[in-house]
Design a protein around this motif. Structure first.
Motif, PDB file in Angstrom:
ATOM      1  N   ASN A 232       0.728  -0.799  -0.191  1.00 10.38           N
ATOM      2  CA  ASN A 232       0.082   0.296   0.166  1.00 10.38           C
ATOM      3  C   ASN A 232       0.961   1.153   0.416  1.00 10.38           C
ATOM      4  OD1 ASN A 232      -2.275  -1.634  -0.158  1.00 10.38           O
ATOM      5  ND2 ASN A 232      -3.138  -1.111   2.531  1.00 10.38           N
ATOM      6  N   LYS A 304      -5.030  -8.024   0.905  1.00 10.49           N
ATOM      7  CA  LYS A 304      -5.251  -6.522   0.107  1.00 10.49           C
ATOM      8  C   LYS A 304      -6.004  -6.351   1.323  1.00 10.49           C
ATOM      9  CE  LYS A 304      -4.807  -8.304  -4.412  1.00 10.49           C
ATOM     10  NZ  LYS A 304      -4.340  -9.360  -4.509  1.00 10.49           N
ATOM     11  N   GLN A 306      -6.927  -1.985   3.690  1.00 12.78           N
ATOM     12  CA  GLN A 306      -6.490  -0.379   3.932  1.00 12.78           C
ATOM     13  C   GLN A 306      -5.322   0.107   4.945  1.00 12.78           C
ATOM     14  OE1 GLN A 306     -10.358   0.661   3.581  1.00 12.78           O
ATOM     15  NE2 GLN A 306     -10.648   1.283   1.456  1.00 12.78           N
TER      16      GLN A 306
END
Length: 347
Positions: A232, A304, A306
């Motif tokens: 990220n 995956k 945030q």
């Protein structure tokens, strides 16, 4: 009558000779001649060894070394020594022993875990095979070899995957290195290369990031999540800010030699090094340690999510708390810093 006596005498003499020969054959070839109590003993014959070297190892293992010498000479073993690791079973005869050490070179299981450098890797490997650490270091650092195979000194550690491998004990340094290259290419099969391409990294870059992930956590279950944090950050152009890279940079400096950094401080963030991922964007030039295979696969199959931050969990040693924003991360980090202070860990 006289001729008959002569014939009888000859026959008796023949029987005596035959008996002597039979006794010699039994004693030299067929009689058990081991002097140890374990089921198996091993001898290690170095490259270019002569018979005296073999004899020195065998002498405490056999009852009658002279009879062994005689048969070894007759079977021309004394001039045909072969290097390797050989087994001698309890109760073997001289003939059995010679047949074993002539042609039954036994492989060993060579293993190494996550070595931090070529020096430590060479030391670990040289303790298991004949090649010494100096010759291993020489071939590992061969610049022509590295360049030909798309490595450099910063990424070369990626070629050595921690695992167990079968080798002959007398494997030379160059053959060890070449075998590791084959294992590397076997590992980086079409499936893994496809995954690396899909996330925009080369195999060496995957290994570099995996080395950071592995130094962050030895818990295979959370390595994909940590890898996801770093992916990220790479995606949005945020510095990796990986504490293990600061430790690596510090350990290259004289003042940190033979020290253990238990707590990363602001002074470490000022170190002038391409491995300082607080100052420099993107991945560092190469690996900071040898990653476990689980960490490499964690990068290739990163989670995956945030999350952009993580901090060590004071209540679950070895695990981390993850955060999507800086405020939550700062709270997690303060909790862990307070824990370190309570334990008297200040540097």
């Amino acid at each position: 009558m006289y001729i008959k006596k002569i014939l009888v005498a000859i026959a008796l003499l023949g029987l005596l000779v035959a008996a002597y020969f039979a006794n010699f054959v039994y004693k030299a070839m067929l009689k058990p001649n081991t002097a140890f109590n374990n089921d198996t003993a091993y001898i290690y014959i170095p490259t270019n060894a002569n018979y005296n070297v073999v004899r020195e190892q065998l002498e405490p293992l056999v009852k009658d070394i002279d009879s062994f010498d005689d048969l070894a000479e007759q079977k021309k073993y004394t001039s045909n020594i072969k290097a390797g690791r050989y087994a001698i079973k309890k109760g073997m005869s001289n003939n059995d022993i010679i047949n074993s050490i002539r042609s039954n070179n036994l492989p060993i299981k060579l293993s190494f875990n996550n070595q931090e450098s070529f020096e430590k890797l060479a030391g670990r490997v040289s303790s298991q095979i004949e090649a010494d650490s100096i010759s291993l270091l020489k071939v590992m650092n061969d610049e022509a070899f590295l360049s030909k195979n798309k490595f450099n000194k910063a990424t070369a550690l990626a070629m050595y995957l921690p695992n167990s491998y079968e080798f002959f004990w007398n494997t030379p340094a160059e053959q060890f290195r070449d075998r590791m290259l084959k294992e590397y290419h076997r590992f980086w099969n079409e499936n893994r290369i496809s995954k690396a391409n899909a996330i925009g990294l080369t195999p060496n870059q995957v290994a570099t990031l995996a080395s950071i992930v592995y130094e962050e956590s030895k818990q295979a279950s959370e390595q994909p999540r940590i890898a996801g944090v770093y992916m990220n950050r790479l995606r949005i152009g945020m510095p990796l800010q990986a504490d293990p890279t600061l430790k690596f940079a510090a350990y290259q400096l004289p003042q940190y030699k033979n020290t253990v950094i238990k707590r990363v401080l602001n002074i470490h963030k000022e170190i002038d090094s391409p491995y300082n991922t607080y100052k420099h964007l993107g991945l560092p030039p190469g690996l900071i340690a040898m990653p476990d295979i689980s960490a490499i696969d964690a990068v290739l199959n990163y989670e995956k999510h945030q999350y952009l931050y993580f901090a060590a969990d004071a209540k679950r040693v070895g695990f981390h708390k993850f955060a999507k924003n800086l405020a939550q991360h700062n709270a997690n980090a303060r909790e862990y810093q307070q824990y370190l202070s309570s334990q008297g860990i200040n540097k």
